[in-house]
Write an enzyme that holds these catalytic residues in place. Structure first.
Site, short mmCIF file in Angstrom:
data_model
loop_
_atom_site.label_atom_id
_atom_site.label_comp_id
_atom_site.label_asym_id
_atom_site.label_seq_id
_atom_site.Cartn_x
_atom_site.Cartn_y
_atom_site.Cartn_z
N LYS A 229 0.71 -0.97 -0.14
CA LYS A 229 0.23 0.02 -0.05
C LYS A 229 0.97 1.33 -0.24
O LYS A 229 1.77 1.56 0.18
CB LYS A 229 -0.84 -0.14 1.34
CG LYS A 229 -0.14 -0.50 2.78
CD LYS A 229 -0.96 -0.47 3.72
CE LYS A 229 0.00 -0.42 4.97
NZ LYS A 229 -0.90 -0.35 5.86
N TYR B 238 17.98 28.74 11.28
CA TYR B 238 16.65 29.23 11.26
C TYR B 238 16.16 29.29 12.49
O TYR B 238 16.48 28.26 13.73
CB TYR B 238 14.89 28.75 10.33
CG TYR B 238 14.57 29.27 9.43
CD1 TYR B 238 14.43 30.47 9.34
CD2 TYR B 238 15.33 28.26 8.80
CE1 TYR B 238 14.54 30.71 7.98
CE2 TYR B 238 14.31 28.83 7.07
CZ TYR B 238 14.19 30.01 7.13
OH TYR B 238 13.91 30.03 5.90
C1 LIG Z 1 -0.61 -1.86 7.31
C2 LIG Z 1 -1.08 -3.19 7.63
C3 LIG Z 1 -0.23 -3.95 7.35
C4 LIG Z 1 1.76 -4.57 7.52
O1 LIG Z 1 1.77 -3.24 8.41
P1 LIG Z 1 3.29 -3.41 8.92
O2 LIG Z 1 3.08 -2.82 10.49
O3 LIG Z 1 3.77 -2.33 8.03
O4 LIG Z 1 4.21 -4.46 8.50
C5 LIG Z 1 -0.68 -5.15 7.42
N1 LIG Z 1 -2.15 -5.29 7.65
C6 LIG Z 1 -2.58 -4.35 7.78
C7 LIG Z 1 -4.24 -4.68 7.50
C8 LIG Z 1 -2.16 -3.02 7.06
O5 LIG Z 1 -3.11 -1.91 6.76
#
Ligand SMILES: *Cc1c(COP(=O)(O)O)cnc(C)c1O
Length: 355
Positions: free
Chosen positions: A35, A253
């Site tokens: 994702k 800054y």
């Molecule tokens: C993003 C996600 C994962 C992966 O999680 P990580 O902590 O990056 O391993 C697994 N399951 C779901 C439903 C997610 O949204």
């Protein structure tokens, strides 16, 4: 000469991390969680690296799923938040894309949908994250309706733990398994943290995300190399200016850092508009010509400062912001965040090269 900032993506490292994740989950199949444009690493670039070995890909949007289908990926693809409207559902049905199902509204949409073929459905239960999912007590009723609808080709049950990286999963798991285990359906519960910490919940499908990118899912572990994971992204740039400060002079800054003695300051072509966290204060680790040093003062939009005292480096010297030789998790910790956020925040203006 272009501005020297660059994100290098090591596809072989991604492949290595995927295979390691699946080895650790011996027997389970592994969704490669890609994702958010593969956590900022490039969806197709990462998918390509595991084309011949990935059991499946998990992501959020039907458009991303279609990118994979159009690129010839035939594996299962799972929509982690399910479908948002009927046209998503039709597309998913037409292209053999699996979907999470987490709420009454989605269930109704599915029941009423005019789809050409049934879908693989992952019923998502809420076990304490209180974000998405049916209550465990609703599972029986959801399964009855799903079966009656004829719209589910296969049914699995999933959940996402709130505390797999910390306090643990015992209560959540008990609530989940009290209803999910007796169904005999396939189960998927483990993200990276659960995959590494709780081998008893690998079940049928694991869902590693951050570990595929070489990030650590465990707060106490800032160097994921210790468990064999390799960094996939290296964010690098160069020193583009050097200033010699006398005691009492300040950097950046709001002059938040004042030189106590003579201080040699390197200006790096990387700022928060590149995705470097502005909350990373003085002392955040950084590599210059492979040597570890610290950032100084506030991060600005396009530049940040680092301490070159005792380092043989001038204008043009190579800088690593994170990646090979410097775990992103260390930089993230200094900025009060996690490597996930650093990876996802790398800005579109940063050129990417893959190798
Ligand atoms: C993003 C996600 C994962 C992966 O999680 P990580 O902590 O990056 O391993 C697994 N399951 C779901 C439903 C997610 O949204």
């Amino acid at each position: 000469m272009t501005r020297p900032i660059l994100a290098r993506i090591d596809a072989a490292a991604f492949r290595h991390n995927y295979l390691l994740s699946r080895d650790r989950a011996a027997g389970a199949r592994a969704w490669a969680v890609v994702k958010a444009n593969a956590y900022g690493h490039g969806l197709l670039r990462c998918a390509e690296a595991v084309r011949d070995v990935a059991d499946g890909f998990a992501l959020l949007e039907i458009s991303e799923a279609m990118q994979l289908r159009h690129a010839g990926f035939a594996q299962p693809i799972l929509l982690l938040e399910g479908f948002f409207a009927e046209d998503d559902l039709q597309m998913a049905s037409a292209h053999g894309i699996s979907s999470a199902l987490h709420c009454e509204e989605q269930l109704r949409l599915l029941e009423l949908a005019d789809i050409s073929a049934p879908l693989e459905i992952f019923v998502k239960l809420n076990t304490g994250m209180n974000r998405l999912g049916f209550r465990p007590a609703e599972l029986t009723r959801v399964l009855e309706r799903l079966r009656a609808s004829g719209k589910a080709a296969g049914i699995s049950v999933m959940t996402h733990f709130a505390c797999a990286d910390g306090a643990g999963i015992d209560a959540a798991l008990a609530g989940f398994d009290a209803v999910a285990a007796p169904t005999g359906l396939a189960r998927s519960v483990a993200n990276s943290a659960a995959l590494l910490r709780f081998p008893h919940v690998h079940y049928d499908w694991v869902r590693p995300g951050i570990m595929l990118y070489g990030g650590s899912p465990i707060p106490d572990l800032q160097d994921a190399a210790q468990i064999g994971l390799c960094p996939v992204m290296t964010l690098s740039s160069r020193i583009i200016g050097v200033q010699m400060l006398t005691p009492g002079e300040a950097v950046g800054y709001s002059a938040t850092l004042r030189a106590e003695g003579a201080l040699r300051v390197g200006t790096v072509a990387c700022g928060y508009a590149d995705g470097y966290p502005r909350h990373a204060g003085t002392g955040t680790p950084i590599l210059v010509n492979g040597q570890r040093t610290r950032t100084l003062g506030r991060v600005s939009m396009d530049m940040l400062a680092c301490d070159l005292t005792g380092i043989d480096a001038g204008v043009g010297a190579e800088v690593t912001l994170w990646g090979e030789g410097l775990p992103a998790d260390e930089v993230a910790a200094a900025a009060g965040t996690v490597s996930y956020e650093l990876f996802c925040a790398v800005a579109p203006r940063v050129p990417v090269v893959a190798f």
